[in-house]
Design a protein around this motif. Structure first.
Motif, short mmCIF file in Angstrom:
data_model
loop_
_atom_site.label_atom_id
_atom_site.label_comp_id
_atom_site.label_asym_id
_atom_site.label_seq_id
_atom_site.Cartn_x
_atom_site.Cartn_y
_atom_site.Cartn_z
N ALA A 1 0.87 -1.17 0.00
CA ALA A 1 0.00 0.00 0.00
C ALA A 1 0.91 1.22 0.00
N THR A 2 0.93 1.93 -1.13
CA THR A 2 1.79 3.12 -1.22
C THR A 2 1.17 4.27 -0.42
N ALA A 3 1.97 5.30 -0.16
CA ALA A 3 1.45 6.50 0.50
C ALA A 3 0.30 7.08 -0.31
N ASN A 4 0.48 7.06 -1.63
CA ASN A 4 -0.57 7.58 -2.51
C ASN A 4 -1.86 6.78 -2.39
N THR A 5 -1.77 5.45 -2.43
CA THR A 5 -2.98 4.62 -2.37
C THR A 5 -3.65 4.74 -1.00
N LEU A 6 -2.86 4.84 0.06
CA LEU A 6 -3.45 5.02 1.40
C LEU A 6 -4.21 6.35 1.46
N ALA A 7 -3.64 7.38 0.84
CA ALA A 7 -4.31 8.69 0.84
C ALA A 7 -5.61 8.63 0.05
N ARG A 8 -5.55 7.91 -1.07
CA ARG A 8 -6.75 7.78 -1.91
C ARG A 8 -7.82 6.97 -1.18
N MET A 9 -7.39 5.94 -0.45
CA MET A 9 -8.36 5.15 0.33
C MET A 9 -9.01 6.03 1.39
N ALA A 10 -8.20 6.82 2.07
CA ALA A 10 -8.73 7.66 3.15
C ALA A 10 -9.74 8.66 2.59
N ALA A 11 -9.49 9.12 1.35
CA ALA A 11 -10.39 10.11 0.74
C ALA A 11 -11.54 9.45 -0.02
N GLY A 12 -11.51 8.13 -0.15
CA GLY A 12 -12.60 7.44 -0.88
C GLY A 12 -12.56 7.69 -2.37
N ILE A 13 -11.37 7.85 -2.93
CA ILE A 13 -11.27 8.11 -4.37
C ILE A 13 -11.46 6.80 -5.15
N ALA A 14 -12.27 6.88 -6.19
CA ALA A 14 -12.66 5.65 -6.89
C ALA A 14 -12.51 5.80 -8.41
N ASP A 15 -11.33 6.28 -8.87
CA ASP A 15 -11.16 6.44 -10.31
C ASP A 15 -10.34 5.32 -10.93
N ASN A 16 -10.14 4.24 -10.19
CA ASN A 16 -9.57 3.03 -10.80
C ASN A 16 -10.25 1.82 -10.15
N LEU A 17 -9.98 0.62 -10.71
CA LEU A 17 -10.72 -0.56 -10.25
C LEU A 17 -10.45 -0.85 -8.77
N LEU A 18 -9.21 -0.62 -8.32
CA LEU A 18 -8.92 -0.88 -6.91
C LEU A 18 -9.72 0.06 -6.00
N GLY A 19 -9.77 1.34 -6.35
CA GLY A 19 -10.51 2.32 -5.54
C GLY A 19 -11.99 1.97 -5.46
N VAL A 20 -12.57 1.59 -6.60
CA VAL A 20 -14.00 1.24 -6.62
C VAL A 20 -14.23 -0.01 -5.77
N THR A 21 -13.36 -1.00 -5.94
CA THR A 21 -13.52 -2.26 -5.22
C THR A 21 -13.47 -2.02 -3.71
N LEU A 22 -12.55 -1.15 -3.30
CA LEU A 22 -12.43 -0.87 -1.86
C LEU A 22 -13.68 -0.18 -1.31
N LEU A 23 -14.36 0.59 -2.15
CA LEU A 23 -15.61 1.22 -1.69
C LEU A 23 -16.78 0.25 -1.74
N ALA A 24 -16.72 -0.71 -2.69
CA ALA A 24 -17.86 -1.61 -2.88
C ALA A 24 -17.86 -2.77 -1.88
N THR A 25 -16.74 -3.00 -1.22
CA THR A 25 -16.65 -4.20 -0.39
C THR A 25 -17.10 -3.94 1.05
N THR A 26 -17.65 -4.99 1.65
CA THR A 26 -17.92 -4.94 3.10
C THR A 26 -17.01 -5.94 3.81
N ALA A 27 -16.11 -6.56 3.04
CA ALA A 27 -15.20 -7.57 3.61
C ALA A 27 -14.11 -6.87 4.43
N PRO A 28 -13.44 -7.62 5.32
CA PRO A 28 -12.31 -7.03 6.02
C PRO A 28 -11.23 -6.59 5.03
N VAL A 29 -10.57 -5.48 5.34
CA VAL A 29 -9.50 -4.96 4.47
C VAL A 29 -8.21 -4.92 5.28
#
Ligand SMILES: Cc1cc2nc3c(=O)[nH]c(=O)nc-3n(C[C@H](O)[C@H](O)[C@H](O)COP(=O)(O)O)c2cc1C
Length: 412
Positions: free
Chosen positions: A83-111
């Protein structure tokens, strides 16, 4: 278990190859979602080879499969490593402009995230704040470890080792499911039919139906991924719909056209199978006499009558030839006003056909046929029932869960 592994753009991506291999070896179904930057470190071919699934970074691939939400909703666990600094920042902000970002918002599974970056980046207030936000949302964090970094210096920032990430990941899965769940059909042979039959009228026309074959393809693939050997009998199913099943080494596909051909192929497949699932939409009637020449309107008087005769009832035939202990599952596509009506029609059909399990699904505008999602009531002959909805793959897994629990109840 269905595990999604997100990979972002750090050198440590090469270590994630080992993590994915270990998850696959442990019997998990693993789907890798790299970021575009991650692919500059380790390429698509490596991820596809180790995970044994197609890999994309974009929400615009496989749109028909609604992949952008499907992976997140099916996941039992999501790991992001590195998890890069960039991806962690994007996760914290809920950014969903790539498949990983969307998947992280769509999931209810443990992360679970495994950060990796230079110490200065790790210690920056922005990264600290992002980690605090993610932890508060329930995201699990492993590492980073303290040690030599790629640039030659040393400090906290090294991604945890693959075996440590694996152990932390397995600890997040429900007890008892960590390794066993997805191999519960190992050693079994199953026969599945899918698609829709076509009954010829003349050399250029046929009587058909709107079945796409997606649900049956998902049933076949789910069984194969859970360890079964699958004989899939497909009637008029697009190559694209069957693509994943065709690639799976435990799926054998036989193509048929008419109800009579499907009947013969399924009888043959069922003879050596522990479970038979009839998903195909089989024409109830065929034209009594198929014209050898194209029927022309000029030859008629403005109307055309085609006498039809009833086709063999494939499901009833399979039930009549059932091997001892064999489980036979039918699908009933019904137009029903509500769940009660669907359940009643389904129960009557289950009793009439003598199957062990019936998946009743409502069809009509936007429901069932040709749609990406499905909703079924799984009715068992012993009176129990379950409901399943979501992607056709999620419904397929619920169906195999119902088959497994029926077999377990029978064993006592
Ligand atoms: C050789 C190299 C190594 C890098 N390693 C890391 C790293 O370990 N951690 C990190 O946060 N960023 C690292 N970066 C920077 C990221 O690649 C960059 O921030 C990128 O935008 C991350 O995109 P992503 O998070 O979408 O994958 C590295 C860049 C290069 C060129």
């Amino acid at each position: 278990m269905f595990v999604v592994v997100g990979v972002s753009g750090g050198i440590a991506a090469y270590k994630t190859v080992q993590l994915v291999r270990a998850l696959v070896t442990n019997g998990h179904e693993v789907h890798v979602i790299p970021t575009d930057d991650a692919l500059r470190f380790v390429g698509t071919a490596t991820w596809e080879a180790v995970s044994r699934h197609p890999v994309t970074t974009s929400v615009h691939d496989d749109v028909a499969e609604v992949r952008h939400v499907a992976l997140g909703t099916q996941a039992d666990l999501v790991i992001v490593a590195p998890a890069t600094a960039n991806t962690l920042a994007r996760m914290a902000a809920g950014i969903a402009d790539n498949l990983l970002g969307v998947t992280l918002l769509a999931t209810t599974a443990p992360v679970l995230v495994a950060p990796a970056m230079h110490t200065a980046m790790w210690e920056h207030a922005a990264t600290r704040d992002n980690l605090t936000t993610l932890r508060a949302r329930g995201v699990h964090v492993i590492g980073p470890a303290d040690g030599p970094l790629t640039g030659g210096d040393s400090g906290p920032g090294r991604m945890s080792e693959p075996d440590e990430i694996l152990a932390a990941a397995l600890a997040l899965l429900p007890a008892g499911d960590a390794t066993a769940h997805r191999t519960d059909l190992e050693g079994m042979t199953v026969a599945v039919s899918t698609g829709g039959t076509r009954e010829p009228i003349d050399p250029v026309r046929f009587l058909g139906n709107r079945s796409s074959g997606r649900q049956g393809a998902a049933v076949a693939l789910a069984a194969a991924e859970r360890g079964a050997h699958v004989r899939l009998v497909a009637a008029h199913v697009d190559e694209g719909v069957l693509a994943e099943a065709l690639r799976h080494p435990r799926v054998e596909v036989e193509r048929v056209s008419t109800a009579a051909e499907l009947d013969a192929a399924m009888r043959d497949a069922a003879a050596g199978s522990d479970v038979v699932v009839m998903v195909a939409a089989v024409a109830d009637f065929r034209v009594a006499e198929v014209s050898t020449e194209k029927i022309r309107k000029e030859d008629g008087d403005g109307s055309l009558t085609l006498p039809l005769v009833q086709n063999p009832d494939v499901l009833a035939g399979l039930v009549a030839a059932r091997r001892p202990g064999q489980v036979i599952v039918g699908f009933a596509a019904e137009t029903a006003a509500d769940d009660d009506e669907l359940r009643n029609r389904g129960r009557r059909k289950l009793a009439r056909k003598g199957a062990d399990l019936l998946a009743a699904n409502r069809v009509g505008a936007g429901l069932g046929f040709e749609a990406d999602d499905n909703a079924v009531i799984l009715l068992a002959a012993d009176g129990t029932e379950a409901t399943a909805s979501g992607t056709k793959r999620a419904v397929a897994d619920a169906l195999w869960d119902a088959v497994a629990s029926l077999r377990a109840r029978r064993r006592g």
